[in-house]
Design a protein around this motif. Structure first.
Motif, PDB file in Angstrom:
ATOM      1  N   PHE A 214       0.858  -1.121   0.005  1.00 52.26           N
ATOM      2  CA  PHE A 214      -0.084   0.000   0.086  1.00 52.26           C
ATOM      3  C   PHE A 214       0.880   1.203  -0.103  1.00 52.26           C
ATOM      4  O   PHE A 214       2.040   1.267   0.593  1.00 52.26           O
ATOM      5  CB  PHE A 214      -0.914   0.017   1.216  1.00 52.26           C
ATOM      6  N   ALA A 215       0.581   2.305  -0.746  1.00 57.70           N
ATOM      7  CA  ALA A 215       1.021   3.506  -0.785  1.00 57.70           C
ATOM      8  C   ALA A 215       0.072   4.480  -0.128  1.00 57.70           C
ATOM      9  O   ALA A 215      -1.047   4.401  -0.298  1.00 57.70           O
ATOM     10  CB  ALA A 215       1.378   4.241  -2.168  1.00 57.70           C
ATOM     11  N   PHE A 216       0.738   5.513   0.963  1.00 59.99           N
ATOM     12  CA  PHE A 216      -0.219   6.444   1.607  1.00 59.99           C
ATOM     13  C   PHE A 216       0.314   7.793   1.756  1.00 59.99           C
ATOM     14  O   PHE A 216       2.009   7.740   1.820  1.00 59.99           O
ATOM     15  CB  PHE A 216      -0.683   5.894   2.749  1.00 59.99           C
ATOM     16  N   HIS A 217      -0.128   8.713   1.726  1.00 59.47           N
ATOM     17  CA  HIS A 217       0.261   9.997   2.009  1.00 59.47           C
ATOM     18  C   HIS A 217      -0.868  11.008   2.414  1.00 59.47           C
ATOM     19  O   HIS A 217      -2.044  10.648   2.035  1.00 59.47           O
ATOM     20  CB  HIS A 217       0.875  10.527   0.615  1.00 59.47           C
ATOM     21  N   PRO A 218      -0.534  12.104   3.101  1.00 58.91           N
ATOM     22  CA  PRO A 218      -1.613  12.927   3.456  1.00 58.91           C
ATOM     23  C   PRO A 218      -2.254  13.743   2.372  1.00 58.91           C
ATOM     24  O   PRO A 218      -3.442  14.196   2.354  1.00 58.91           O
ATOM     25  CB  PRO A 218      -1.201  14.013   4.561  1.00 58.91           C
ATOM     26  N   GLU A 221      -2.201  13.842  -4.500  1.00 61.50           N
ATOM     27  CA  GLU A 221      -1.335  14.004  -5.499  1.00 61.50           C
ATOM     28  C   GLU A 221       0.049  13.527  -5.238  1.00 61.50           C
ATOM     29  O   GLU A 221       0.840  13.578  -6.222  1.00 61.50           O
ATOM     30  CB  GLU A 221      -1.422  15.479  -5.952  1.00 61.50           C
ATOM     31  N   TYR A 222       0.550  13.120  -3.974  1.00 56.60           N
ATOM     32  CA  TYR A 222       1.784  12.712  -3.748  1.00 56.60           C
ATOM     33  C   TYR A 222       1.741  11.071  -3.707  1.00 56.60           C
ATOM     34  O   TYR A 222       2.801  10.569  -3.484  1.00 56.60           O
ATOM     35  CB  TYR A 222       2.082  13.290  -2.427  1.00 56.60           C
ATOM     36  N   LEU A 223       0.650  10.399  -4.090  1.00 58.23           N
ATOM     37  CA  LEU A 223       0.721   8.743  -3.690  1.00 58.23           C
ATOM     38  C   LEU A 223       1.795   8.411  -4.854  1.00 58.23           C
ATOM     39  O   LEU A 223       2.260   7.197  -4.773  1.00 58.23           O
ATOM     40  CB  LEU A 223      -0.728   8.491  -3.998  1.00 58.23           C
ATOM     41  N   ASP A 224       1.875   9.035  -5.915  1.00 63.54           N
ATOM     42  CA  ASP A 224       2.682   8.559  -6.916  1.00 63.54           C
ATOM     43  C   ASP A 224       4.164   9.029  -7.071  1.00 63.54           C
ATOM     44  O   ASP A 224       4.883   8.854  -7.822  1.00 63.54           O
ATOM     45  CB  ASP A 224       2.332   8.719  -8.283  1.00 63.54           C
ATOM     46  N   THR A 225       4.598   9.579  -5.689  1.00 61.15           N
ATOM     47  CA  THR A 225       5.916  10.204  -5.669  1.00 61.15           C
ATOM     48  C   THR A 225       6.613   9.494  -4.671  1.00 61.15           C
ATOM     49  O   THR A 225       6.255   8.511  -3.904  1.00 61.15           O
ATOM     50  CB  THR A 225       5.981  11.680  -5.245  1.00 61.15           C
ATOM     51  N   LEU A 226       8.140   9.839  -4.546  1.00 64.20           N
ATOM     52  CA  LEU A 226       9.137   9.003  -3.455  1.00 64.20           C
ATOM     53  C   LEU A 226       8.557   9.722  -2.136  1.00 64.20           C
ATOM     54  O   LEU A 226       9.164   9.060  -1.378  1.00 64.20           O
ATOM     55  CB  LEU A 226      10.444   9.506  -3.969  1.00 64.20           C
ATOM     56  N   SER A 227       7.740  10.568  -2.017  1.00 64.75           N
ATOM     57  CA  SER A 227       7.494  11.145  -0.381  1.00 64.75           C
ATOM     58  C   SER A 227       6.368   9.880   0.026  1.00 64.75           C
ATOM     59  O   SER A 227       5.945  10.157   0.955  1.00 64.75           O
ATOM     60  CB  SER A 227       6.809  12.593  -0.804  1.00 64.75           C
ATOM     61  N   ALA A 228       5.825   9.422  -0.667  1.00 66.45           N
ATOM     62  CA  ALA A 228       4.770   8.492  -0.393  1.00 66.45           C
ATOM     63  C   ALA A 228       5.259   7.261   0.396  1.00 66.45           C
ATOM     64  O   ALA A 228       6.274   6.862   0.216  1.00 66.45           O
ATOM     65  CB  ALA A 228       3.865   7.770  -1.510  1.00 66.45           C
ATOM     66  N   GLY A 229       4.460   6.953   1.497  1.00 67.24           N
ATOM     67  CA  GLY A 229       4.859   5.835   2.566  1.00 67.24           C
ATOM     68  C   GLY A 229       4.489   4.535   1.633  1.00 67.24           C
ATOM     69  O   GLY A 229       3.598   4.393   1.080  1.00 67.24           O
ATOM     70  N   LEU A 230       5.267   3.595   2.032  1.00 68.29           N
ATOM     71  CA  LEU A 230       4.948   2.183   1.419  1.00 68.29           C
ATOM     72  C   LEU A 230       4.929   1.286   2.544  1.00 68.29           C
ATOM     73  O   LEU A 230       5.711   1.065   3.512  1.00 68.29           O
ATOM     74  CB  LEU A 230       5.996   1.797   0.255  1.00 68.29           C
TER      75      LEU A 230
END
Length: 618
Positions: A214-218, A221-230
């Protein structure tokens, strides 16, 4: 000392054994200097950098094979992003031992580049303050610019390194970009950090093929970036792996091994799965009360291997106007083509010479591009046209002009090339009977079809080529001297591949054309450079294709060519006729080239005497 810069004052204090002035260095570098001083390292000395044996390098590569597979792909992308910036990209293991490098040939040929080779050890205790060693110690990205290196002899080197961590925060490897300039390459530092993050994410996908990811982020629009948690989660909801952003986003919550999804997020695992498996983005709160968006990036299946989408791609490299569509950095080749554009502007015939496979037609097409002509590029292999039909093929023929002539006639290649370029390949094979007619055409640019009465004037750029010595043919009266002098108004001599100073760039260019995005290591290029290449670039192209077909990994290294090394040209004279000695000799010569033609380094790498290395590498 007030007139001195901060780094000048810091170095003066370091080399004088005084207390370091406060605020002149970053805390990471200052602490490293003090540790090195405590170890008794002399900053003015030359470090005795260790290099381990190739057998040990291969064992370390095998131990890090999963990491290496992902890292070399990222290194290739990183190299394309900073191409032309005089950089080397290096992959090190957790101990700071360099496993692979991909570099700009100008840097790899420098003293700094020759010190960063597979097997070289870059820990702090041996090499002083350096980015690889410091990143391994601190487990965070580090940059060491110029004279921030502990040893003054490294003052011309700038390095940016980032650790590659597993989900538990342990160092798996190190990614480094080094250049021979002191300028602070902030954008490169960012790219190195991004590449390390991409590798970390790839490791999660590679190691957790049976898990949900799962990818998550607050912010959605950041779900597809390296800032997203996995998060890698088992089918029972147990959290198996997290990347660094996930740990940061879940700060304050326990993410220890074995924690359950329900302990991190308010919605139960089963309820979350209902939304995620429908392919949608769900809104969910963590146990600290923060809202995040979450999406499923992998539904685990046994044996499946997926990698996350890249956060960015390499920018397109645009050729400058008039730049050839081939590598032209060799000093001899650049000198030969320096005035080519001016010669073409004056409509001078261009003659291209060189061994077979050196790229004569590519040069001819470059001449056509330089001319700016809108007409066609028309090539004719003079050796493949029957003597009786040569004049008709070039100048055309009228209907019924001779036996077997086309019923509708033919305009001829010279008229087809009107307004463009006529490329006469293998010009040495022009039949003697046709040489006079061709000379007359070159003098007037007028032609008359066989069997015709009307004269046509054309405007063509003439390019000829051969791998034979026309001067010798003229001397033996096999080729007309006046035609030779007309064709070679401007001559371009293409050097053989074995003597080209830009060999590494040629290999990288061909790799980009054959298999874009597939990495080839510096060690592989060094191994290829040992060959004689009688077939030149055409042979190199075939060798690379075979290596790509036969490779078992997503990159090309020196082992990719082991089964193709059949020729005695890769050996010294004493070993060529002894099958048992050839393999050892090739290994020594390959190591010698990888070590920058340094006998002492090669001897240390292979555990041999300097005399033995010299015997095989001379």
């Amino acid at each position: 000392m007030q007139h001195l810069s901060g780094i000048d004052r810091a170095r003066a204090a370091l080399e004088g054994g005084a207390r370091l002035p406060a605020g002149t260095l970053s805390p990471a570098v200052a602490e490293s200097w003090l540790r090195c001083r405590d170890l008794g390292l002399d900053p003015r000395a030359t470090p005795q950098g260790g290099v381990i044996a190739f057998a040990d390098v291969n064992r370390r590569r095998e131990a890090s094979s999963a990491l290496r597979r992902l890292a070399l792909a990222e290194m290739q992308l990183l190299h394309s992003q900073i191409a032309g910036s005089n950089f080397m990209i290096a992959l090190g293991d957790a101990d700071g031992v360099v496993l692979d490098t991909i570099s700009d040939h100008r840097f790899s040929d420098s003293a700094a580049g020759r010190s960063i080779i597979p097997g070289s050890i870059w820990n702090e205790s041996d090499r002083g303050t350096n980015a690889l060693g410091l990143a391994a110690l601190r487990r965070e990205p580090v940059a060491v610019y110029g004279r921030e290196h502990y040893f003054s002899c490294h003052g011309h080197l700038s390095c940016m390194a980032a650790p590659i961590l597993d989900s538990g925060g342990r160092v798996l490897g190190l990614l480094d970009a080094s250049c021979s300039e002191e300028a602070r390459q902030q954008h490169t530092h960012v790219l190195v950090r991004m590449a390390a993050s991409q590798i970390e994410n790839g490791m999660i996908f590679q190691e957790r093929t049976e898990s949900f990811i799962f990818a998550f982020h607050p912010r959605v629009e950041y779900l597809d970036t390296l800032s997203a948690g996995l998060l890698a989660v088992s089918r029972d909801g147990e959290v198996l792996s997290l990347n660094r952003p996930a740990n940061s986003l879940l700060a304050g919550l326990s993410t220890a091994n074995g924690v359950h999804f329900d302990a991190l997020f308010e919605a139960g695992f089963d309820m979350a799965m209902d939304g995620l498996l429908n392919g949608g983005v769900i809104r969910i709160r963590d146990r600290a009360g923060s809202g995040v968006f979450m999406v499923c990036r992998q539904i685990g299946h046994r044996g499946s291997i997926e990698t996350p989408r890249r956060a960015g791609a390499a920018p397109a490299v645009l050729a400058s106007p008039g730049a050839p569509d081939f590598v032209c950095e060799d000093h001899e080749l650049r000198r030969a083509t320096a005035e080519l554009a001016e010669a073409v502007a004056l409509r001078m015939p261009v003659h291209v010479t060189g061994e077979t496979g050196t790229g004569k037609e590519l040069m001819a097409r470059h001449v056509h591009a330089l001319s700016g002509r809108k007409g066609e590029f028309v090539a004719v292999n003079c050796g493949a046209v029957p003597e009786a039909l040569f004049i008709a093929e070039i100048f055309g023929h009228e209907r019924g002009a001779f036996t077997n002539a086309r019923t509708e006639g033919a305009p001829g290649l010279a008229r087809t090339a009107d307004g463009g370029t006529l490329f006469l390949d293998e010009v040495a094979d022009i039949p003697p009977s046709a040489q006079t007619a061709l000379l007359r055409f070159l003098d007037s640019m007028e032609l008359r079809a066989v069997g015709g009465h009307k004269t046509h004037k054309v405007d063509v750029q003439i390019v000829s080529a051969t791998n034979r010595n026309l001067e010798e043919l003229v001397a033996s009266r096999a080729f007309r001297a006046d035609l030779f002098y007309r064709l070679n108004a401007y001559t371009v001599r293409l050097p053989p591949l074995r003597s080209r100073s830009d060999f590494a760039l040629v290999v990288q260019h061909l790799m980009d054309k054959i298999a874009p995005g597939i990495a080839i290591t510096d060690a592989a290029i060094a191994r290829l450079s040992l060959r004689n290449w009688p077939g030149n670039i055409r042979e190199l192209h075939s060798v690379l294709q075979r290596a790509l077909v036969r490779r078992h990994l997503e990159f090309v290294d020196e082992d990719s060519f082991a089964d193709q090394e059949k020729s005695a040209e890769d050996c010294c004279e004493e070993c060529r006729d002894h099958p048992l000695n050839r393999h050892k000799c090739r290994e020594i010569r390959s190591a010698f080239r990888a070590a920058g033609d340094n006998v002492s380094k090669t001897a240390r790498m292979l555990g041999l005497s300097r005399t033995t290395v010299y015997k095989h590498a001379r």
